[in-house]
Design a protein around this motif. Structure first.
Motif, PDB file in Angstrom:
ATOM      1  N   ALA A 109      -3.195  14.716   1.875  1.00 46.53           N
ATOM      2  CA  ALA A 109      -1.918  15.081   1.909  1.00 46.53           C
ATOM      3  C   ALA A 109      -1.210  14.079   1.297  1.00 46.53           C
ATOM      4  CB  ALA A 109      -1.215  15.609   3.038  1.00 46.53           C
ATOM      5  N   ILE A 110      -0.212  14.244  -0.009  1.00 50.13           N
ATOM      6  CA  ILE A 110       0.435  13.255  -0.710  1.00 50.13           C
ATOM      7  C   ILE A 110       1.701  12.876   0.270  1.00 50.13           C
ATOM      8  CG2 ILE A 110       2.032  12.731  -2.704  1.00 50.13           C
ATOM      9  CD1 ILE A 110      -0.324  14.212  -4.624  1.00 50.13           C
ATOM     10  N   SER A 111       2.133  14.320   0.822  1.00 55.52           N
ATOM     11  CA  SER A 111       3.327  13.787   1.746  1.00 55.52           C
ATOM     12  C   SER A 111       3.086  12.790   3.029  1.00 55.52           C
ATOM     13  CB  SER A 111       3.870  15.045   2.270  1.00 55.52           C
ATOM     14  OG  SER A 111       2.876  15.941   3.150  1.00 55.52           O
ATOM     15  N   LEU A 114       2.305   9.259   1.521  1.00 57.51           N
ATOM     16  CA  LEU A 114       3.904   8.476   1.322  1.00 57.51           C
ATOM     17  C   LEU A 114       4.651   8.221   2.569  1.00 57.51           C
ATOM     18  CD1 LEU A 114       4.730  10.594  -1.906  1.00 57.51           C
ATOM     19  CD2 LEU A 114       4.290   8.168  -1.887  1.00 57.51           C
ATOM     20  N   PHE A 118       5.748   4.535   3.201  1.00 57.55           N
ATOM     21  CA  PHE A 118       7.393   4.377   3.359  1.00 57.55           C
ATOM     22  C   PHE A 118       7.806   3.762   4.682  1.00 57.55           C
ATOM     23  CE2 PHE A 118       8.170   7.992  -0.029  1.00 57.55           C
ATOM     24  CZ  PHE A 118       7.975   6.966  -1.117  1.00 57.55           C
ATOM     25  N   LYS A 121       6.756   0.267   4.749  1.00 54.21           N
ATOM     26  CA  LYS A 121       7.853  -0.320   3.783  1.00 54.21           C
ATOM     27  C   LYS A 121       9.265  -0.711   4.615  1.00 54.21           C
ATOM     28  CE  LYS A 121       6.239  -1.818  -0.038  1.00 54.21           C
ATOM     29  NZ  LYS A 121       6.335  -3.240  -0.402  1.00 54.21           N
ATOM     30  N   ILE A 211      11.528   9.860   8.345  1.00 50.45           N
ATOM     31  CA  ILE A 211      10.543  10.045   7.265  1.00 50.45           C
ATOM     32  C   ILE A 211       9.461  11.102   7.945  1.00 50.45           C
ATOM     33  CG2 ILE A 211       8.973   9.360   5.563  1.00 50.45           C
ATOM     34  CD1 ILE A 211      10.141   6.400   5.882  1.00 50.45           C
ATOM     35  N   ARG A 212       9.597  12.330   7.267  1.00 47.83           N
ATOM     36  CA  ARG A 212       8.571  13.503   7.840  1.00 47.83           C
ATOM     37  C   ARG A 212       7.906  14.118   6.916  1.00 47.83           C
ATOM     38  NH1 ARG A 212       9.624  17.767  12.293  1.00 47.83           N
ATOM     39  NH2 ARG A 212       8.127  19.399  11.636  1.00 47.83           N
ATOM     40  N   ALA A 213       6.600  14.321   7.109  1.00 49.37           N
ATOM     41  CA  ALA A 213       5.689  14.846   6.216  1.00 49.37           C
ATOM     42  C   ALA A 213       5.047  16.194   6.875  1.00 49.37           C
ATOM     43  CB  ALA A 213       4.379  13.933   6.010  1.00 49.37           C
ATOM     44  N   PHE A 247      -3.987   4.909  -5.347  1.00 52.88           N
ATOM     45  CA  PHE A 247      -3.838   5.864  -6.709  1.00 52.88           C
ATOM     46  C   PHE A 247      -2.477   6.243  -6.930  1.00 52.88           C
ATOM     47  CE2 PHE A 247      -8.598   7.074  -6.766  1.00 52.88           C
ATOM     48  CZ  PHE A 247      -8.935   5.756  -6.941  1.00 52.88           C
ATOM     49  N   LEU A 248      -1.600   6.012  -6.138  1.00 49.60           N
ATOM     50  CA  LEU A 248      -0.155   6.214  -6.573  1.00 49.60           C
ATOM     51  C   LEU A 248       0.736   5.065  -7.044  1.00 49.60           C
ATOM     52  CD1 LEU A 248       0.545   8.330  -3.255  1.00 49.60           C
ATOM     53  CD2 LEU A 248      -0.085   9.128  -5.449  1.00 49.60           C
ATOM     54  N   ASP A 249       1.494   5.433  -7.658  1.00 49.26           N
ATOM     55  CA  ASP A 249       2.446   4.287  -8.474  1.00 49.26           C
ATOM     56  C   ASP A 249       3.594   3.828  -7.564  1.00 49.26           C
ATOM     57  OD1 ASP A 249       3.565   2.433 -10.287  1.00 49.26           O
ATOM     58  OD2 ASP A 249       4.644   3.879 -11.499  1.00 49.26           O
ATOM     59  N   LEU A 250       3.282   2.955  -6.518  1.00 54.09           N
ATOM     60  CA  LEU A 250       4.289   2.660  -5.554  1.00 54.09           C
ATOM     61  C   LEU A 250       4.925   1.296  -5.790  1.00 54.09           C
ATOM     62  CD1 LEU A 250       2.500   4.597  -2.629  1.00 54.09           C
ATOM     63  CD2 LEU A 250       4.440   5.354  -4.076  1.00 54.09           C
TER      64      LEU A 250
END
Lengths: 250, 250, 250, 250
Positions: A109-111, A114, A118, A121, A211-213, A247-250
């Protein structure tokens, strides 16, 4: 067109992958392989990327077999240990084709990926951080593997930045304060109607970052699976990669 | 104009009450009474309603003294037991004036009182319910008294409606699942930057109801205090009343 | 066992009702009626309650036909006007059986019905109130009918309590402030992945109350439908009733 | 010890900075400069970093004066245009000391800065994104400058990744859909009791990512101000820097 074969096609996740591949404009389904089928039928001649969604007891052997045949693999099955990962790396070193790749993700799940990234970070910039995960009541483990990972990532980021322990004036026993993982309090809610959700709260004097997914249903994993398939098909990721954030551009 | 005297005027809450009374168009401040002052100076001749915000060890005697003088009282101090409440009721029965009233509220934040009330109203219609309370890290008890009350109210409402236990497939030890109060899981978050917050999650297949009360600062209690003062001044609430919901039209 | 017939059984909602009735321990499915079928086959001999989920252009005639045959009806189809409702009331007056009942609900999600009800109850006690509704991007109307109803209910409750207009210092044009319905600002979010959600924010100095209803999928309406079926089958609700809150103990 | 002088010390923000500097273990307050005072009293002999929080009409001249004297400056005043920034850059080029630095931030709340940054990072991976900002009702502009910036950053990140327009089936006029900034819908809530809050919603099929920043009070800006002071004092940031994200390790 990227030719995709699905191993574990009869399972719930595998069936969703089959649907997602068939719906994608840039992919075509090459083979659906179930328990009864011979995985050796998947070869570089008919498949660019195999997607493996089975069970922990079967997954390692499936991946080793696919690597031995020279097929790149996206793996969604859980239960990977360092020892198992080492076997995959070794198999890749000995694979028949140069630049072979295996990608394993604990969560597609991308959310969620991330949110986890995050949270780590942001963690060094906040005095406090806690994790709340919320799932359907059929889940047998608590807290979720993702929440454990998030808590560990927060703790590691704070430690690396030289942060102090979080303030907590709670006196006496307090089961309500949840489970403490590397100094980070983790809370697990089980509620009918929910699927898989995680919320990270970070606090400073006078301010909060949340931050919530939310993963509302199984289909939420498919964008991440297709992203991984496209990334492997595009080349340049030889060897073993773990975690969708790579694989994400972070 | 409602004439209001404040007992405990030097404390943080008392000082806020003084400010709120002075700012209200329909009230005037009659007396500020601190530890050094004689509470006997507060009488029906100068005061319509006294507001008492002190400490649990002093509050009962203050209230009994005010009742003996015939003054109506709004009490914000915590720590009331059934035995103490019985003493107040008896004092009211013997008071010098007909229709005397004492009002005690564990929580004057209207949002918190409504959240607690709505949660209990909704509880019988949902399969699952959990409570998350969130406070600043200086708080020494966990979970909060309000969260305990909410969990008990949810449990009582479900029992009265003949509800079944909530589903929970968690296996093994799971500290992350929080504290279980009358069958309701309660979670406590301690986060720098927060003040006092409570969230109730109620779930059915496919749906969720969330009720959340945020108290951002001490001033959040003042609308509730003024509402209680006005209600007592309006008459018709003779005797002892506990809980702000009694004064709301629900 | 409550014998239930479903009118509109081939539609998405109707099919979900068929499933829900078959899964309920205290109900049995009597008939599934689609466009091709004769609604006259539903009679008190085979049906205790009919559930009607069709389209606005067909619903009135279906309900009138069922009433004429003496069958109680739970209606989920939308598009009811005062004129249509008057026709139903008249039909009930002339029905063949004493105590006949029709129940119409604009929304069967218990969470949404409660959120709407609680918002109106709370509204008089807060300085400010705004409504945010969030839906999938395929929805053609904005704001949702439920959000309009919630805003109107908030405004009516405030007016009845003699409340003042809400403070708003915004200067100049401000499309971001949303649509104003009876003085209440309503905001509509359209987001891939969401289904049907509504959040009501109520604010006083220093405090906030948030009431949020999440409908994650169509199944969220079924507990409300079954509740209505059981209530009609239990008797005592003769005539026309509109709105699920009438059947909740609030 | 970092020696800090505060310009605009009598204003609300300036007074908060004075308090925060006095409370910091690694800083000492050198001078408090108000409207009546001579800014020329601030020199490298008594000050390592000046913090400027005044009004847009005064800020440029203050900054130019400080730079001319060789003092590094952290600026919290808003209202900077490209033309004004160019004057600061030119002043720095001509400053008396090598490596002089000026830092300007539109927002010092770390949570808000991170929310803005994370939203843009995440935007390319989601089908939909909308922004909701929530403030106290005294705010005169809507939407907030921060929300406008967030919407622009989301749009830019999506455009750079070649993303498609967001789906939106809304038909007809719909004021409830908010203000559209570079294709991103922005909603503004004004609610008594709130201070400054922003929520970014990002959605894919079956999943949602929510990033929310809450600034509960003015003190929320101080950790960001102190971070900027420490960063300038540490050297290595010669020239003009705009935006707190430049000083975070992201």
């Amino acid at each position: 067109m990227i030719r995709v074969s699905v191993v574990g096609a009869q399972g719930r996740m595998g069936a969703s992958v089959v649907e997602a591949v068939e719906a994608a404009d840039d992919m075509e389904l090459s083979a659906k392989v179930g328990e009864q089928d011979d995985i050796a039928s998947i070869t570089p001649e008919n498949t660019d990327v195999a997607v493996e969604f089975t069970v922990p007891s079967a997954s390692l052997n499936n991946v080793l077999a696919l690597v031995a045949q020279g097929v790149d693999v996206v793996v969604g099955t859980t239960g990977w240990t360092d020892a198992k990962l080492a076997q995959v790396t070794q198999a890749l070193d000995n694979g028949p084709r140069a630049g072979q790749a295996v990608f394993i993700a604990p969560n597609f799940a991308i959310s969620a990926v991330l949110a986890d990234y995050f949270a780590a970070k942001a963690a060094p910039y906040f005095t406090s951080a806690e994790v709340i995960e919320l799932h359907h009541p059929d889940k047998v483990d608590a807290p979720s593997g993702t929440a454990i990972h998030t808590a560990q990532a927060i703790a590691a980021a704070r430690a690396a930045a030289g942060g102090e322990p979080m303030p907590d004036g709670t006196q006496g026993e307090a089961a309500s304060r949840g489970q403490v993982i590397d100094g980070v309090h983790v809370h697990a809610v089980r509620l009918q109607g929910l699927n898989a959700h995680e919320e990270v709260l970070l606090g400073n004097t006078g301010e909060q970052l949340v931050i919530r997914a939310d993963s509302f249903e199984r289909s939420s994993f498919m964008p991440g699976v297709l992203l991984a398939v496209r990334t492997l098909a595009g080349g340049g990721h030889a060897g073993l990669t773990v975690g969708l954030d790579a694989f994400l551009d972070l």
